[in-house]
Design an enzyme around this catalytic site. Structure first.
Site, mmCIF file in Angstrom:
data_model
loop_
_atom_site.group_PDB
_atom_site.id
_atom_site.type_symbol
_atom_site.label_atom_id
_atom_site.label_comp_id
_atom_site.label_asym_id
_atom_site.label_seq_id
_atom_site.Cartn_x
_atom_site.Cartn_y
_atom_site.Cartn_z
ATOM 1 N N HIS A 138 20.797 64.438 -54.934
ATOM 2 C CA HIS A 138 21.264 63.840 -56.183
ATOM 3 C C HIS A 138 22.640 63.208 -55.964
ATOM 4 C CE1 HIS A 138 18.259 66.847 -57.333
ATOM 5 N NE2 HIS A 138 18.069 66.159 -58.437
ATOM 6 N N SER A 186 13.822 66.298 -55.816
ATOM 7 C CA SER A 186 14.216 67.271 -56.829
ATOM 8 C C SER A 186 13.078 68.269 -57.078
ATOM 9 C CB SER A 186 14.634 66.548 -58.117
ATOM 10 O OG SER A 186 15.319 67.417 -58.986
ATOM 11 N N GLU A 204 19.611 70.954 -50.668
ATOM 12 C CA GLU A 204 20.481 70.302 -51.657
ATOM 13 C C GLU A 204 20.165 70.905 -53.015
ATOM 14 O OE1 GLU A 204 19.725 67.773 -54.266
ATOM 15 O OE2 GLU A 204 17.605 68.266 -54.099
#
Length: 302
Positions: free
Chosen positions: A269, A114, A204
């Protein structure tokens, strides 16, 4: 030639840091128990449970978060540095790190995902070390997802056993096979380092409206981030709006490039999040929906 840190073993010393947002004490405690069950010696850096005095979305001040990371990386007795969660904050502290001092330190395993994408880019640029895009210890994605946790463990201790990566929904977006060095991560946090060359690019994201996702990808395209890319592995797009619209955006902006591309490889995620090594040679087979790591992410135990 990328530096490959040594793999972990029972007794390896791991330091947990919080370069981004504040961590849940309950999730952190549960995550530590899992690490200790693997035989690891776990230490929590000084400021991990801090909160910024005025900005509640940050885990302590920028200088304290940077100091924790630098101290852990430069400690010769430490074998690995794991980030406890993402959120937002790495952009604020990355320039506070003494990269010369960190480059002089013994390489070790570095893991996170992330928001930690910013640090993965910086580690590649300044330290030339392979890192792991992995679930984070103080999150539900690690604590309560057995499959994600086990894949991370195997990558740390026996990386040869997890060299072929694929997800349950992996599919071909653009046919073909490509080789290159794996780079990338969270799309909204790319672009703060030079564009990659001869690369397999991971993309992503999470909680970005579809129009914002369009803007993020268009900005990367205009910045030349796809010019040197040989293949593209797409991960999850959780809470980014309608799945049909997200796929249409990626087809329009990424699929149109004609580069071998896999849809939904299984990282990011998502449930059963895969741990993906960065900075290593890999082969992307878009026809079969696989990413094969051609060299172990981590070297022999030292």
């Amino acid at each position: 030639m990328k530096i490959h840190p040594a793999r972990l073993r029972p007794g390896s010393r791991v330091v947990l840091v919080a370069p981004s947002g504040p961590v849940s004490p309950a999730l952190l405690a549960a995550g530590i128990k899992h690490l200790e069950s693997w035989g690891l010696a776990v230490e929590v850096a000084k400021h991990v449970t801090d909160r910024h005095p005025r900005l509640p979305y940050l885990a302590g001040t920028d200088s304290d978060r940077a100091a924790d990371l630098q101290q852990a990386w430069c400690d010769p007795q430490v074998d690995a540095v794991f980030c406890v969660r993402g959120g937002y904050g790495t952009l604020r502290m990355t320039d506070l790190l003494d990269w010369d001092a960190m480059a002089a330190a013994r390489p070790k395993v570095f893991a996170g995902s992330s928001d930690i994408t910013v640090l993965h880019e910086a580690f590649a640029q300044h330290l030339n070390v392979a890192t792991l895009f992995a679930p984070m210890v103080g999150t539900d994605a690690f604590v309560n997802d057995t499959a994600a946790r086990e894949h991370f463990r195997r990558t740390l201790f026996e990386p040869e056993s997890v060299r072929v990566l694929t997800g349950p929904d992996s599919a071909t977006m653009v046919h073909g096979v490509a080789r290159g060095v794996v780079v990338g991560g969270n799309a909204s946090l790319l672009g703060f380092s030079p564009p990659p060359r001869e690369a397999i690019l991971l993309l992503e994201d999470v909680t970005e409206d579809t129009y914002r996702l369009d803007r993020i990808l268009t900005a990367l395209l205009r910045a030349g981030w796809f010019t040197g890319v040989n293949g593209i592995a797409l991960g999850s797009w959780t809470d980014c709006g309608s799945a049909e619209v997200v796929e249409a955006i990626l087809h329009d902006l990424v699929g149109s490039l004609g580069i071998p591309t896999v849809w939904e490889l299984g990282f990011g995620h998502c449930p059963a999040q895969l741990t993906v090594p960065l900075g290593v040679q890999a082969e992307l087979d878009a026809d079969n929906g696989t990413l094969t790591i051609l060299e172990p992410a981590l070297g022999p135990v030292t």
